[in-house]
Write a protein that holds these residues in place. Structure first.
Motif, PDB file in Angstrom:
ATOM      1  N   GLN A 159       0.833  -1.200   0.000  1.00 56.27           N
ATOM      2  CA  GLN A 159       0.000   0.000   0.000  1.00 56.27           C
ATOM      3  C   GLN A 159       0.871   1.255   0.000  1.00 56.27           C
ATOM      4  O   GLN A 159       2.024   1.232   0.425  1.00 56.27           O
ATOM      5  CB  GLN A 159      -0.917   0.011   1.237  1.00 56.27           C
ATOM      6  CG  GLN A 159      -1.940  -1.125   1.235  1.00 56.27           C
ATOM      7  CD  GLN A 159      -2.761  -1.159   2.520  1.00 56.27           C
ATOM      8  OE1 GLN A 159      -2.233  -0.957   3.609  1.00 56.27           O
ATOM      9  NE2 GLN A 159      -4.050  -1.425   2.383  1.00 56.27           N
ATOM     10  N   HIS A 160       0.304   2.358  -0.493  1.00 49.87           N
ATOM     11  CA  HIS A 160       1.008   3.636  -0.456  1.00 49.87           C
ATOM     12  C   HIS A 160      -0.004   4.765  -0.408  1.00 49.87           C
ATOM     13  O   HIS A 160      -1.181   4.575  -0.751  1.00 49.87           O
ATOM     14  CB  HIS A 160       1.944   3.800  -1.664  1.00 49.87           C
ATOM     15  CG  HIS A 160       1.227   3.743  -2.978  1.00 49.87           C
ATOM     16  ND1 HIS A 160       0.938   2.563  -3.630  1.00 49.87           N
ATOM     17  CD2 HIS A 160       0.740   4.734  -3.777  1.00 49.87           C
ATOM     18  CE1 HIS A 160       0.304   2.808  -4.761  1.00 49.87           C
ATOM     19  NE2 HIS A 160       0.164   4.122  -4.878  1.00 49.87           N
ATOM     20  N   THR A 161       0.460   5.936   0.024  1.00 48.31           N
ATOM     21  CA  THR A 161      -0.425   7.092   0.120  1.00 48.31           C
ATOM     22  C   THR A 161       0.406   8.363  -0.031  1.00 48.31           C
ATOM     23  O   THR A 161       1.629   8.313  -0.193  1.00 48.31           O
ATOM     24  CB  THR A 161      -1.201   7.079   1.461  1.00 48.31           C
ATOM     25  OG1 THR A 161      -2.198   8.091   1.442  1.00 48.31           O
ATOM     26  CG2 THR A 161      -0.266   7.290   2.647  1.00 48.31           C
ATOM     27  N   SER A 162      -0.260   9.507   0.010  1.00 47.01           N
ATOM     28  CA  SER A 162       0.425  10.784  -0.240  1.00 47.01           C
ATOM     29  C   SER A 162       1.265  11.216   0.962  1.00 47.01           C
ATOM     30  O   SER A 162       1.071  10.742   2.083  1.00 47.01           O
ATOM     31  CB  SER A 162      -0.612  11.871  -0.531  1.00 47.01           C
ATOM     32  OG  SER A 162      -1.372  12.160   0.632  1.00 47.01           O
ATOM     33  N   GLU A 195      -3.066   2.269  -3.849  1.00 43.55           N
ATOM     34  CA  GLU A 195      -3.033   3.604  -3.260  1.00 43.55           C
ATOM     35  C   GLU A 195      -4.181   3.810  -2.285  1.00 43.55           C
ATOM     36  O   GLU A 195      -5.323   3.404  -2.547  1.00 43.55           O
ATOM     37  CB  GLU A 195      -3.093   4.669  -4.357  1.00 43.55           C
ATOM     38  CG  GLU A 195      -2.971   6.090  -3.806  1.00 43.55           C
ATOM     39  CD  GLU A 195      -2.859   7.135  -4.893  1.00 43.55           C
ATOM     40  OE1 GLU A 195      -2.712   8.328  -4.547  1.00 43.55           O
ATOM     41  OE2 GLU A 195      -2.911   6.764  -6.087  1.00 43.55           O
ATOM     42  N   SER A 197      -6.393   6.678  -0.392  1.00 46.15           N
ATOM     43  CA  SER A 197      -6.706   8.109  -0.443  1.00 46.15           C
ATOM     44  C   SER A 197      -6.667   8.709   0.957  1.00 46.15           C
ATOM     45  O   SER A 197      -6.760   7.997   1.969  1.00 46.15           O
ATOM     46  CB  SER A 197      -8.096   8.321  -1.048  1.00 46.15           C
ATOM     47  OG  SER A 197      -9.092   7.845  -0.150  1.00 46.15           O
TER      48      SER A 197
END
Length: 337
Positions: A159-162, A195, A197
């Protein structure tokens, strides 16, 4: 030899060494290092594990006796030696030096130490451990690097995010790696890989139980006995385990001991709190707690948490939840001196 936590897992694949020394107060790092060594030990045929906790009345002859005894169930054994106060004493210092220079046969030993004071760091016994064993420092992650740490943990589960969301997460956990890890794990359970949010992360993080163990620590520091009792009851009603409550309490009390020691040495209190990673509004909370609680009371509380840990694991007789309740209420009701 010194190892970082990141180096430990590939190191273990090459085979367990006779002695590992874990040094530091960071609870998540300690737990993960212990788990990694235990898993490697099991994989490599260490089928028996023994834990010894060094308290005031500890007989160091137990370590030598352990080495001389023969296991009925396993040819290879793992011995965990926990020294919660980091002070082995004269006999303990001799025993640790002897252990480091003449290791136990068919045994791998894990020595668990807190963050050491200057005298202990410069002692002959610790110098011997540094020279002859594998030493892993359980480093804390500072506020600047925490978003990157969270990003790496998210990446491990796909997983990744801003950057903005990572900074939000870091702010929410206030430097607590246990809490950060819990939030990251929760995101892996709630959402698929890919991703994340900002909206879904905020919803997941802010949608928490009515009570959590970190609120309990704050109530104890604030000296709010009524709120302490209410949170304790709420945690029990929500099915929280004693261990899950105990670890955050340890995380709250250990820095308090270091700050109290610095205060007694005449050090600048604000600097001491910053060094202990106490920031913002929490500094006022800690200052109030320091006016109420003595170093003797704080040391006794940490020792009591060691006993509660043994109760929770079935090593010592007693009701872990009852003892946590007594400890928290006792600390919360202490009035300012």
């Amino acid at each position: 030899m010194r190892l970082t936590q990141a180096q430990l897992e590939p190191h273990l694949k090459q085979g367990l060494q006779p002695i590992y020394v874990l040094v530091g107060d960071e609870p998540l790092a300690q737990r993960e290092c212990l788990d990694a060594i235990r898993v490697a030990a099991t994989t490599q045929g260490f089928d028996e594990r023994t834990s010894l906790i060094v308290e005031r009345s500890f007989n160091w002859q137990q370590v030598q006796n352990f080495g001389q005894s023969i296991s009925l169930f396993s040819s290879r054994r793992l011995l965990e030696l926990n020294i919660p106060n980091g002070k082995p004493g004269v006999e303990g210092a001799k025993a640790l030096q002897a252990l480091a220079t003449k290791t136990l046969p068919d045994t791998s030993v894990i020595i668990i130490l807190p963050t050491l004071e200057r005298d202990a760091k410069n002692s002959a016994w610790f110098s011997t451990l540094e020279s002859h064993t594998q030493v892993i420092t359980l480093s804390e992650v500072d506020a600047t690097n925490l978003p990157k740490w969270i990003a790496n943990r998210l990446a491990q589960q796909g997983q990744h995010t801003s950057i903005q969301t990572l900074e939000f997460l870091a702010h929410q956990v206030e430097g607590n790696l246990l809490a950060a890890n819990q939030e990251v794990q929760k995101l892996s359970l709630l959402y698929p890989q890919g991703e994340l949010s900002d909206e879904v992360v905020r919803e997941a993080v802010l949608n928490v139980s009515r009570y959590d163990p970190f609120q309990l620590g704050e109530a104890v520091l604030a000296g709010d006995a009524e709120r302490t009792v209410r949170i304790l009851q709420g945690l029990q009603d929500e099915g929280e385990t004693a261990v899950a409550v105990m670890n955050p309490l340890m995380w709250v009390l250990r820095p308090l001991v270091r700050i109290k020691q610095a205060e007694m040495r005449g050090a600048n209190l604000t600097a001491a709190m910053t060094n202990a990673r106490i920031y913002g509004d929490k500094q006022a909370l800690v200052k109030r707690a320091l006016t109420r609680l003595s170093l003797r009371q704080l040391d006794a509380a940490l020792q009591k948490l060691v006993d509660i840990d043994k109760m929770a694991k079935g090593v010592m007789l007693g009701d872990a939840w009852l003892e946590i309740s007594r400890l928290c209420f006792g600390l919360a009701k202490v009035r300012s001196r």
